[in-house]
Write an enzyme that holds these catalytic residues in place. Structure first.
Site, short mmCIF file in Angstrom:
data_model
loop_
_atom_site.label_atom_id
_atom_site.label_comp_id
_atom_site.label_asym_id
_atom_site.label_seq_id
_atom_site.Cartn_x
_atom_site.Cartn_y
_atom_site.Cartn_z
CB SER A 90 -0.91 0.01 1.23
OG SER A 90 -1.77 1.13 1.21
CG HIS A 104 -4.18 4.94 -2.95
ND1 HIS A 104 -5.14 4.24 -3.67
CD2 HIS A 104 -3.93 4.21 -1.84
CE1 HIS A 104 -5.47 3.15 -3.00
NE2 HIS A 104 -4.76 3.09 -1.90
CG ASN A 106 -4.11 -1.86 -1.71
OD1 ASN A 106 -4.87 -2.75 -2.09
ND2 ASN A 106 -3.48 -1.91 -0.54
CG HIS A 169 -19.22 14.11 2.92
ND1 HIS A 169 -18.47 12.95 3.02
CD2 HIS A 169 -18.33 15.12 3.12
CE1 HIS A 169 -17.21 13.26 3.27
NE2 HIS A 169 -17.09 14.57 3.33
N GLY A 257 -5.22 -4.07 13.01
CA GLY A 257 -4.03 -3.70 12.26
C GLY A 257 -3.19 -2.66 13.01
NE ARG A 258 3.76 -0.58 13.65
CZ ARG A 258 4.23 0.59 13.20
NH1 ARG A 258 3.79 1.09 12.06
NH2 ARG A 258 5.15 1.25 13.88
#
Length: 299
Positions: A90, A104, A106, A169, A257-258
């Site tokens: 990621s 980004h 992943n 939104h 998760g971390r």
């Protein structure tokens, strides 16, 4: 080496290659690595660059974890078994110069058993200022990669990205999209698991040539305080999406998760301005006008 170990090893190598290439592109910054273990099984390598010449903050993370799925995730996936394995890379890069976009990527693999396993991932760009020539380059590159595996992939995954990377939104897309796919298996793709892995690797290997090109095109452009103010507002939109809608963030939090690795996607600084209105005819207004689903960047 079984299949899941093969996938994990491939992803480790992709992380190494990307970190090396980004350090070369930045020229100043270096990644700091933290190796961590997950309570419950597995672990990963978190690599963060901060304060570089080009990269304000960037994370290139690898993980390979296993253990028991929480009940809410089992219900979400519609499965009864709970022994899972998941591995992935990621990446989120927040640049210094507002003319360089946020990027980004992943790539990931999830497995419960031989029959329930799939790939997911994608790559998308969030410009502070949308430069249409850069958008065409980005989408053309992705289409070429997709077409090597299936003539259906680009149109399907581009549309999926438009829907997924949408800030409901705000009624605007996070950026110019890219490609996004999930639960990709032989039944859905018509490809073998080995061929899907090859596609996943191609997506991963596309990161460096794409982003280094966007860096080279824009790193020497001058910018003012006004541009930096707008960059901080656009970063705020990025934060809103990741904390409200992003499935990967939710999965990481719900599977213990971390936290530092999960939230490395957030920028070092972001601003919110009450009821911001861009100047008529400005670059800021133009960018807002292009944050729409369904734009065809290439013909």
């Amino acid at each position: 080496m079984d299949f899941k170990e093969k996938v994990a090893e491939s992803y480790r190598q992709i992380q190494d290659q990307i970190c090396k290439g980004l350090e070369e592109a930045d020229g100043l910054g270096r990644f700091e690595e933290e190796v961590w273990e997950r309570e419950g099984g597995g672990g990963g390598r978190t690599r963060i660059m901060q304060g570089g010449a080009v990269i304000d903050r960037g994370g290139v993370n690898f993980s390979a974890v296993h253990g028991k799925l929480p009940e809410q995730i089992k219900k979400s996936f519609g499965v009864d078994e709970d022994d899972f394995f998941a591995t992935g890379v990621s990446i989120v890069i927040h640049p210094v110069n507002p003319w360089i976009p946020i990027i980004h990527m992943n790539i990931r693999y999830f497995e419960l058993n031989e029959k329930v396993r799939w790939f997911g991932g994608g790559i998308d760009v969030t410009p502070h200022y949308i430069i249409e020539e850069d958008a065409r380059f980005f989408h053309s590159y992705l289409k070429d990669i997709c077409d090597q595996s299936s003539p259906l992939f680009y149109a399907d995954f581009k549309s999926w990205a438009d829907r997924y990377f949408y800030i409901n939104h705000r009624k605007e897309t996070r950026g110019i999209g890219g490609i996004f796919y999930d639960r990709l298996d032989p039944e859905k793709s018509g490809l073998s698991y080995g061929e899907i892995l090859n596609f996943s690797e191609q997506v991963g290997n596309s990161f460096l040539p794409i982003y280094t090109e966007l860096i080279e095109r824009n790193k020497d452009k001058s910018y003012s305080d006004k541009h930096k103010t707008w960059q901080a507002l656009r970063r705020g939109r990025y934060v809103e999406f990741n904390l409200v809608y992003d499935a990967g963030t939710k999965f990481g939090l719900e599977t213990n998760g971390r936290i530092e690795s999960i939230l490395m996607s957030l920028p070092p600084q972001a601003n919110w301005h009450y009821n911001f209105k861009p100047e008529q005819g400005s670059e800021e207004e133009k960018t807002l006008g292009l944050l729409k689903q369904g734009i065809e960047w290439i013909s």
